[in-house]
Structure formats: C-alpha cells, structure tokens
Design a protein around this motif. Sequence first.
Motif, PDB file in Angstrom:
ATOM      1  N   LYS A 130       0.822  -1.210   0.000  1.00  0.00           N
ATOM      2  CA  LYS A 130       0.000   0.000   0.000  1.00  0.00           C
ATOM      3  C   LYS A 130       0.860   1.266   0.000  1.00  0.00           C
ATOM      4  CE  LYS A 130      -3.225   2.554   2.954  1.00  0.00           C
ATOM      5  NZ  LYS A 130      -3.993   2.528   4.234  1.00  0.00           N
ATOM      6  N   GLU A 131       1.910   1.271   0.802  1.00  0.00           N
ATOM      7  CA  GLU A 131       2.780   2.453   0.890  1.00  0.00           C
ATOM      8  C   GLU A 131       3.456   2.745  -0.444  1.00  0.00           C
ATOM      9  OE1 GLU A 131       2.588   0.128   3.245  1.00  0.00           O
ATOM     10  OE2 GLU A 131       1.499   1.456   4.637  1.00  0.00           O
TER      11      GLU A 131
ATOM     12  N   ASP B  49       2.998   6.155  -2.544  1.00  0.00           N
ATOM     13  CA  ASP B  49       4.215   6.890  -2.896  1.00  0.00           C
ATOM     14  C   ASP B  49       4.241   7.193  -4.399  1.00  0.00           C
ATOM     15  OD1 ASP B  49       6.707   8.087  -2.406  1.00  0.00           O
ATOM     16  OD2 ASP B  49       7.771   6.259  -2.976  1.00  0.00           O
TER      17      ASP B  49
END
Length: 260
Positions: free
Chosen positions: A42-43, A47
């Motif tokens: 998810k990060e 990003d």
Amino acid sequence: MNDLIIDLGFISIKWYSVLILLGIIMSYFYIVSRAKKSSINKEDIIDIFFWTIVIGIFGARIYYVIFNIEYYVNNLLDIFMVWNGGLAIHGGIIFGIITCIYMCKKKNINVYDIFDIFAPALIFSQGIGRWGNFFNQEAYGSITTRIFLEKLHIPKFIINNMYINGNYYHPTFLYESIFCFIGLVILIIYAKTNYKRGNIFGIYLIWYGLLRIFIEYLRVDSLMIFNVKAAYIISIIMIVVGIFIIRRKDEKRIWSNNYW
C-alpha cells in the motif's frame, strides 16, 4: 458566474483550484481503497501516486506554457499562477506516465498493475476537473445558439455561463466531463471480468483519445503545432498505444475479480 469561492482581498480561492484539488483527493481515496485489496504494498502505491500527481501537475503546466511561450516569456511570474487556469491534461498524462514507469522500475513493480489502478482514478478526476474550466469560462467550443443548447436539456446556469462576449458557445467542458464519467463506468465494469493485465489502462487511452479528438474538433482555443491541433497528435498516439497494449501477449491478471 463568479470564478471565486472566497475573496477576502488579501487572499482569494478559485473554483478552478478547488475542483482540481477535489479530483486529486477523490482519486487518492479511490486508489487507497484499491491498494488495500491488491498484492502490492500500500505504501508503495501511495508513494507512486504522490509523485505522479506532483510531476503530472508540473508537466501539465510546462506543456501549456511551452505552447504559449510568447506570452509567458514576457510574463514570467504568470507561469506560477496555475489557479488562473492553464493546465494541459495531455502534458499531465505524459509526465505522469513517465513518472509511473520510473517509480515502478525503482520499486520492482509491474507498471501495468499501477496503470490499471490509476486509470479509473485519472478519468474520474478529469471529469471533475473540467468543471474548473466552466467557472473560468475557458476551454469552450465554437459558437452556437441558445436554442441549440436548450435542446440539449442542460441546466440554465450552464447555458447562461456559455454566453461570452456576445455569443453562445458549446460547453465542451460538459461534453468531456460526461464522457469521462461514462468512461469510468466502462472501466469499472470491464475490470470485473477476467481481463488481461494492462487492458484497463489500454481502454482508458483509447476512450480518452477518441473523446479528445471529438472535443478538439469543437474547441476554438486549442494548442497548436504549426497548423495542426496538438491534441489531435497526442490523442492519436494514445489510441495507437492503447491498441498495442490490448493486443500484446501477456499473462492474465493475478488478482481476483473481488479486487474491484
């Protein structure tokens, strides 16, 4: 129609800026909801989304400035006044794609997976953002009549705002916004089928390319490359790339239909 939401003298907020921001926020929540169901971190998705937005907006502005360089070379400070309009979506798409490719290579993520996640969010934000052109009274089409606009059964406040300098004009912002939302529905419905990786993005490129060719046929303020509308060239390239993506050989998507 007032293009300002708030004007306190020392600070003013325009509808154009708010609608662009709204499109970004809605896209963010959509992408986060998809990220939770994907096999990608998810990060990493957030990003990539962040940098795609930042570089995409930069690219949209640079693209517009280049095609109006004679004005901006004598008004350098106006380059930074994006709240007055002047973001070319094709520039944003080009820079956004380049950013996605770079970030995906850096993070070792299949770029088509990211493109498939981002495409519905992009066309949705485009549909919202076009209303900023309405409040700025820009990006409108050729001269028409009030009678014609009334036959389209569109709201009177739109018809009234299309009366500019003594003439009525086609609300091309509205045409594009409606067909962007139709395109969104098509992408979401298709995504629920057993489809090939990258095809959602490919369909987006074809749909928006065809849509933009139609819109540019009506518009009177198009950016030009010599005597050809730049949007025609970019749109044709989008269509060709979209067809190539759909027709290429690749594995089936590894995510389940429940992802969508």
